[in-house]
Structure formats: C-alpha cells, structure tokens
Design a protein around this motif. Structure first.
Motif, short mmCIF file in Angstrom:
data_model
loop_
_atom_site.label_atom_id
_atom_site.label_comp_id
_atom_site.label_asym_id
_atom_site.label_seq_id
_atom_site.Cartn_x
_atom_site.Cartn_y
_atom_site.Cartn_z
N UNK A 161 0.83 -1.19 0.00
CA UNK A 161 0.00 0.00 0.00
C UNK A 161 0.87 1.25 0.00
N UNK B 173 2.35 10.63 -9.30
CA UNK B 173 1.39 11.02 -10.32
C UNK B 173 0.83 12.42 -10.08
N UNK B 174 0.47 12.70 -8.85
CA UNK B 174 -0.14 14.00 -8.56
C UNK B 174 0.13 14.38 -7.10
N UNK C 294 -2.77 16.27 -5.33
CA UNK C 294 -4.01 15.54 -5.07
C UNK C 294 -3.89 14.63 -3.85
N UNK D 151 -6.65 13.66 -0.01
CA UNK D 151 -7.15 12.46 0.66
C UNK D 151 -6.34 12.16 1.92
N UNK E 4 -3.08 12.34 2.62
CA UNK E 4 -1.73 11.78 2.59
C UNK E 4 -0.71 12.91 2.70
N UNK F 45 -8.60 15.30 -10.58
CA UNK F 45 -7.29 14.97 -10.01
C UNK F 45 -7.20 13.54 -9.51
N UNK F 46 -7.57 12.59 -10.36
CA UNK F 46 -7.37 11.18 -10.03
C UNK F 46 -5.90 10.84 -10.23
N UNK F 47 -5.52 9.61 -9.88
CA UNK F 47 -4.19 9.11 -10.21
C UNK F 47 -4.35 8.32 -11.49
N UNK F 48 -4.07 8.95 -12.64
CA UNK F 48 -4.51 8.41 -13.92
C UNK F 48 -3.97 7.02 -14.24
N UNK F 49 -2.72 6.75 -13.83
CA UNK F 49 -2.15 5.47 -14.24
C UNK F 49 -2.35 4.37 -13.20
N UNK F 50 -3.00 4.71 -12.10
CA UNK F 50 -3.34 3.67 -11.13
C UNK F 50 -4.72 3.13 -11.44
N UNK G 275 -6.61 4.13 -1.93
CA UNK G 275 -5.73 5.18 -1.44
C UNK G 275 -6.50 6.23 -0.65
N UNK G 276 -7.80 6.32 -0.92
CA UNK G 276 -8.62 7.24 -0.14
C UNK G 276 -8.59 6.90 1.34
N UNK H 191 -13.48 8.05 -4.24
CA UNK H 191 -12.20 8.14 -3.52
C UNK H 191 -12.35 9.07 -2.31
#
Ligand SMILES: Nc1ncnc2c1ncn2[C@@H]1O[C@H](COP(=O)(O)OP(=O)(O)O)[C@@H](O)[C@H]1O
Ligand SMILES: [Mg+2]
Lengths: 276, 233
Positions: A153, A163-164, A167, A171, A173, B85-90, B98-99, B146
């Motif tokens: 995880x 990636x971002x 963002x 959430x 983090x 703003x998602x994590x596009x490649x996940x 991840x939320x 999420x």
C-alpha cells in the motif's frame, strides 16, 4: 558489476521518478556507505556482509535527514526552484567529498581479510570471485525487495504521489512523509550497493564520481523512473564495459558504455523502458 | 459545522475572494453558484488549505487556517476538485483504496467501499482498469468514491457535472443526495443553476469574489433577478 550499477541507478531513479529531483550527491552517498563499512569494520571487526544491513539502515536515516533538512527547504523556495535543487544536492556532494577527505585522507583503502575475500567458486570452468558473486546476489535480492515494496500500500501511495503530488493531500496523505521515505529508500538502496562494493573495490573520497556518472547513464538508458529499466540497463552496461575492456584496453571500457548510450539516446530518447 | 468569516484570497495581487462570510450546518446540502471566475473554486480551495487566505475558517469549533492540507482532510473535510485529479495510471481499485490510506491501522477503513459500489455500480465493474481509461462521468464517480473512502464529514464538490453526459449528470446529482442522507454534509459548487438548487437546502451566490445573495435554495431559484444579474442567464 552490472548489478551494482543497476542498484545504484535504481536508487537514483526512485528519487527522480518520485519528485523530479536529480540527486547529484548520489555517488557521494555510495562513497559514504563504503566508508561506513570501512569504519564499522575497524570498530567492530564484523564482516562486511553482516554490516550491510546496518549500513543500509544508516543510509536510510541519512536519506530521510537529507530530505527533511535540505530538499524540503529547497522545494519551498519561490524562485528558481530548479536551480536551487541542483545546487543543493551538488553542494551536498562537495561537502561529503570534502568531509571524507578530511576524515580519511585521500589515499585508496580497501576492506581486507573478510570471509569472502580472495575466494572464488568454480562454475563449469569459469572462476567467479565470491565477493562479486555475493554482491550480485544481494543486489538481485534488493531489487526483489524494491519490487515487493512497490506492491504494498505504501508503494501505491508512492506511485500516487509521483502522479499527482497536490491531489494526495486532498485524501489526507502527507506528501512530505512520502517524499522523505522515498529518499530514505533510495539512499538505503545505495547503501546496500556500497556495502557490497566495499567487499572488493577500493574506497576513497572520489570513488563515487565514476559510479555516479554511470548511474546517470544507466537511468537515462533504462528510462527515467523505471526500476526494471535500471536493472536491465545496469546489467547491459556492466557487460558492455567488460567486453570493451577485454577486446581493447581496460582504459577504454567507458567509451563502450557511452557509445551505447549515445546510440540509444538517438534511437530512443526516452530510454529502453521510459514512461516519460 | 463550518463557519467562514471575512475570508479573502488573492493570486499575486489579483483578489479572488473579498470578505466572504458563510455558514454550513450539519446535514445540509449548501450550493455555491455564480458565473465563471466568481471565485467558487477559490473558496473551496481555501477551505481545503490549498491557497493562502485572510479571515477565519472554523470547522467543528477549530480553526482550519494554518492547518496543512492533508491534516484538513484527516479532520473530515474532503474536496473533490475541479478536474477531478485522479491518479490516472493507477487502477480504479488503487484510487479508491488510497482514499483510506491515511486511516492505516483502523479496523474498518475499507468499509465505505460497499456504499461506493451501491452508489456507482459502474466502478465495481471496472476495478482493474486504469483511471485514465474511464469516461468523464465514470472519472467523476471515481473521484467522489475516492473522497468517500476518506470518510469525510464535510464533502466539497467542485462542479461535479462538468464535462459529463447529461444522462450521467442526473445520476451524480442523485448520488449527492444519497450521500447527504448517510449523514455527510455537502458543499456544492455548480454552474448548472437549476439542477444544483433543486437538490440543495440553501445557496450562496458569488459574484467577483463577494457573496451577493444567500438564502433558501428555493427562494434563490425563484428569484429571476439573480438569474439575470449575477448568472447572466
Ligand atoms: N491559479 C490561479 N492563478 C491566478 N489567478 C487565478 C488562479 N485561479 C483562479 N484565478 C482567478 O481567480 C478568480 C476566481 O477564480 P475561480 O475561483 O476559479 O472562479 P470560479 O471557480 O468561480 O470559476 C478568477 O478571476 C481567476 O482568473
Ligand atoms: Mg471553478
């Protein structure tokens, strides 16, 4: 040798992939790990193989400290951030080299008389020196460990932060924590490489420079941010080096490496496994 | 639950919010409407700790100013931003899980997954897919999902209908009502005036960084002056 290159490059790639910061002190961290083996062995008499986890842990801590103390600050400046980043890690490199020079002097040292020293195994007529063989095995294990981490995880969170980075805060983090752990992991990786390298390679304050140079080439060759790329490119470079050294003169070995690099760069600029 | 007083924010001297005051009570859906550039997104980003502000933001009795963005999220204020703003490649699954990352160590942290799947069954069918391969509507569902995984008490949505097929817009608005019915308070920013006001209890109208009108959603919907003067409709 290729596997050591690969592991050094993996640490570099991890940090770069995570936050677009090139660690110019990467080679010096390798040097630091090698001296750590040297010193710890002098103090405790323990074998380099046993010292390896200790050195990895030390470098893990060092990576965290470097991020919190230097990089986080460099990232928070408002102007010319790119330049500041470069100079911060560059400055760290020069500082570490100077400190090593001061503490240990400039001469070549080597760690001698350990379990594996000067021993080799006969594999179907080919004599493989044990220290190198052990280093290869440990590097492969380290790679396996890195892959395992990337599936946890935490590994997902690392990937998400890459990636971002804005963002992830949404959430809950803490990206600073993820970055610090990323640095710690990248440095621990170099620590393992350095500890194994110390078993058969001389130590001196400048030893990191040539390894770092090859690590940058390896990362570029394998593709920025790609672990698998680092592994393949590292092995490839190790082989090319050995072949050039055998065919021509040993002093020529780096020419072969950079030759390959230039070819790949022209044919496939994002590297063999690059995502960018 | 949320109280904002005299909130101002600026981008390099350009004032985006000027002395905004508002209140959100527990269990409400509150809409913030206004023309493009009125400062709606800036308002949500200010609450989420993403832009520097002056003034006061109080959530559950504690000030949110000078609290780091990730800590604001951990306190239960979650923003689904413009652009998602998602994590596009996940994968869809990784995005959802991840939320709940910040709740590591808590026993039931993945429990909201069930609710997310009843709200948006499409997500369950696409768990292994990369987020970037989803359609706009599905991406919005994933972004809301999420956010729900963080178990927010205040959910802030920035134009959830943007760039989405009309048919899915209704689905998403219906989902917002259902989310509220589970006890989550909602602060909703929308361009689609009529639809937003229909599901909201109260509304604030923003114009060039100021609150120019507020009241029950039904009253604002009925006020033709609002529509003409402030929303250019
Ligand atoms: N990152 C930014 N940098 C500079 N100006 C911005 C930025 N974001 C928004 N603005 C300006 O702030 C004002 C309010 O923008 P915004 O909050 O996005 O409005 P809305 O969401 O209501 O369309 C606009 O004039 C916009 O141009
Ligand atoms: Mg907006």
């Amino acid at each position: 040798m290729g596997l050591i290159y690969a592991l050094v490059a993996a640490g570099l790639s991890l940090i770069f992939g995570l936050m677009d910061v090139v660690n110019f002190a990467h080679g010096e961290l390798l040097m630091l790990a090698m001296f750590a083996v040297f010193v710890l062995r002098g103090v405790s008499g323990a074998d380099p193989l046993l010292l390896m986890p200790v050195v990895a842990l030390l470098l893990f801590g060092a990576g965290m400290a470097i991020y919190r103390g230097l990089i986080a600050r460099a990232l928070s400046v408002q102007f010319n951030r790119g330049m500041v980043q470069i100079f911060v890690t560059f400055g760290l490199a020069i500082f570490l080299r100077g400190a090593a020079q001061f503490a240990f002097g400039g001469e070549f040292k080597s760690v001698t008389g350990h379990w594996l020293a000067d021993r080799s195994v006969n594999l179907a007529g080919v004599f493989l020196p044990l220290p190198q063989l052990a280093a290869g095995v440990v590097c492969l294990l380290a790679f396996a460990a890195l892959l395992a981490v990337s599936r946890t995880e935490f590994g997902r969170a690392l990937e998400a932060t890459r990636e971002d980075r804005e963002a992830v805060a949404l959430i809950g983090i803490d990206r600073d924590r993820i970055f610090a752990l990323g640095w710690a992991l990248g440095c621990a990786t170099v620590g393992i490489a350095g500890a194994m390298l110390a078993g058969f390679y001389y130590v001196n304050p400048n030893v990191g420079t040539s390894f770092a140079l090859i690590a940058y080439v390896t990362v570029a060759l394998g593709g920025f941010g790609s672990m698998l790329g680092a592994l393949v490119a590292g092995i490839l470079i190790g082989e090319v080096e050995a072949v050039t050294a055998a065919l021509f003169e040993p002093a020529w070995k780096q020419i072969g490496v950079f030759g390959i690099y230039l070819v790949v760069l022209m044919v496939r600029p994002r590297g063999l496994f690059g995502k960018l | 639950m949320l109280r904002i007083e005299g909130l101002s924010a600026a981008y390099r001297g350009l004032k985006a919010l000027q002395g905004v005051s508002m209140e959100v009570r527990k269990g409400e859906i509150v809409a913030v409407v206004g023309a493009n550039g009125a400062g709606k997104s800036t308002l949500l980003k200010s609450i989420a700790g993403q832009v520097a502000t002056e003034g006061e933001i109080v959530f559950d009795g504690a000030s949110l100013r000078r609290v780091a963005a990730h800590d604001i999220a951990r306190r239960g204020v979650c923003l689904v931003p413009e652009g998602r703003r998602l994590f596009p490649r996940l994968s869809v699954e990784d995005n959802l899980r991840l939320g709940a990352y910040a709740r590591r160590g808590e026993a039931n942290r993945f429990k909201p997954l069930d609710f997310v799947f009843t709200l948006f069954p499409r997500l369950k069918e696409r768990l292994g897919q990369r987020a970037e391969t989803l359609s706009g509507g599905e991406q919005q569902m994933l972004a809301i999902g999420r956010a729900l995984m963080t178990q927010p008490r205040l959910l802030m949505l920035d134009e959830p209908s943007q760039g989405i097929m009309p048919r899915l817009v209704d689905d998403i608005l219906a989902a917002i009502t259902r989310i509220r019915d589970t006890g989550v308070t909602v602060l909703l920013v929308e361009q689609r005036l009529a639809e937003a006001l229909e599901i909201s209890d109260r509304a604030y109208v923003l114009q060039t960084g100021r609150v120019v009108m507020s009241g029950a959603a039904a009253d604002i919907a009925a006020d033709s002056a609002v529509r003409q003067a402030y929303l250019g409709l």
